[in-house]
Design an enzyme around this catalytic site. Sequence first.
Site, PDB file in Angstrom:
ATOM      1  N   GLU A 190      40.864  83.829  49.353  1.00 19.71           N
ATOM      2  CA  GLU A 190      41.456  85.000  49.408  1.00 19.71           C
ATOM      3  C   GLU A 190      42.450  86.012  48.653  1.00 19.71           C
ATOM      4  O   GLU A 190      43.410  85.161  48.929  1.00 19.71           O
ATOM      5  CB  GLU A 190      40.037  86.657  49.188  1.00 19.71           C
ATOM      6  CG  GLU A 190      40.690  86.407  50.984  1.00 19.71           C
ATOM      7  CD  GLU A 190      42.088  86.801  51.480  1.00 19.71           C
ATOM      8  OE1 GLU A 190      42.732  87.330  50.675  1.00 19.71           O
ATOM      9  OE2 GLU A 190      43.033  86.764  52.187  1.00 19.71           O
ATOM     10  N   GLY A 248      47.005  84.391  53.553  1.00 20.19           N
ATOM     11  CA  GLY A 248      45.515  84.438  52.978  1.00 20.19           C
ATOM     12  C   GLY A 248      45.571  82.815  51.384  1.00 20.19           C
ATOM     13  O   GLY A 248      46.147  82.117  52.076  1.00 20.19           O
ATOM     14  N   GLU A 249      44.673  83.364  50.802  1.00 21.18           N
ATOM     15  CA  GLU A 249      44.759  82.448  49.670  1.00 21.18           C
ATOM     16  C   GLU A 249      44.385  80.710  49.966  1.00 21.18           C
ATOM     17  O   GLU A 249      43.331  80.246  49.601  1.00 21.18           O
ATOM     18  CB  GLU A 249      45.808  81.886  49.086  1.00 21.18           C
ATOM     19  CG  GLU A 249      47.100  83.244  48.763  1.00 21.18           C
ATOM     20  CD  GLU A 249      48.233  82.502  48.216  1.00 21.18           C
ATOM     21  OE1 GLU A 249      48.537  80.863  48.431  1.00 21.18           O
ATOM     22  OE2 GLU A 249      49.235  82.795  47.980  1.00 21.18           O
ATOM     23  N   GLY A 250      43.346  81.187  51.088  1.00 19.12           N
ATOM     24  CA  GLY A 250      42.807  79.846  51.740  1.00 19.12           C
ATOM     25  C   GLY A 250      43.287  78.282  52.625  1.00 19.12           C
ATOM     26  O   GLY A 250      42.919  77.850  52.849  1.00 19.12           O
TER      27      GLY A 250
END
Length: 339
Positions: free
Chosen positions: A162, A304-306
């Site tokens: 996300e 974040g960002e995966g």
Amino acid sequence: MKNFETLDQLRQACTELPAKDDASEQATYKRQATLLKPPGSLGELENLVGWLAAWQKKSIPTLDRICIIIFAGNHGVTAENVTPYHSNITEMMIAQINQGGAAINQLAKNANVELRVIPVNNLDPTENICQAPAMTEKQFLQAVKAGYNAVTPNIDLLCLGEVGIGNTTIAAALSAALYGGDGAQWVSKGTSTATEHTDNKQKAVDKALALHETALGDPLEVCRRLGGYEHAALFGAVLAARHLNIPVLLDGFVCTAAVAALQKLNQTGLEHTKISHLSAEKGHLLLAGNLGLYPLIAFNMRLGEGTGAATIIPILKGALACYTGMNSFKDAGLPPPQV
């Protein structure tokens, strides 16, 4: 294309879930016992292969088609001064990912997997959860549907991430609403190093819990009232993966909080998922413990960002390579170990 017209339709989809394939899982352990190693000596690598087989529903799982999907959204709660960053940073990060310049791009390239980033609700923010429900029922269901329909049936593993300024505040609010406690218990600094922002996050969570207190007995209402558009999309994606027999790697605190309600609706709801890493956000360990899902690694990450999920992909590939490529004792002309 799946469409949820009402919360009750979504609730039914969450409670009627396919089970794992025990026979395929057990077949992996039977094969592992014949391979050229002491029994169980590859530890969690053996368990990960079993997990893949159970949810792919085949005794020899594959990792040829892996997809990382990042959902992005904005939040009205930023009006409570919970972060030093403006919401336009969300759009800027999406642009960086699309241009290949973010951390997740490098990790996805290293793992040789597909990467997609999906802005939810055109990045229009939710309402401020301290003053109103985050989403109307229609908006919430549309966001869930966006996540659900983003998952294609032809993949072996789904990795989720996300992007969204303010979304650790939302993750803390969701966690507190589902499992109890207050802002002080669930909030940590997120992207800010200023005590002021941490204090404001705690106050925002407490104000939101008080405002929505009468509705917090329903997990879907928790998601609608306290969640974000990207959280709802993550929820939909995990639900779709379950219906499509796709195992899922979750990223950190935000991803885990976004989907926790599925386990509240069905105690087996997250069995097809693994938490990839233990976030540096203090609420993540507490949430993982409540879910009975324990992170695979602890690298002190909180981007974040995966990125945490992407970090695990080569480990999974290594586990599968051992399972499919090792010789057995019979192949090597050796007697099996004495147990």
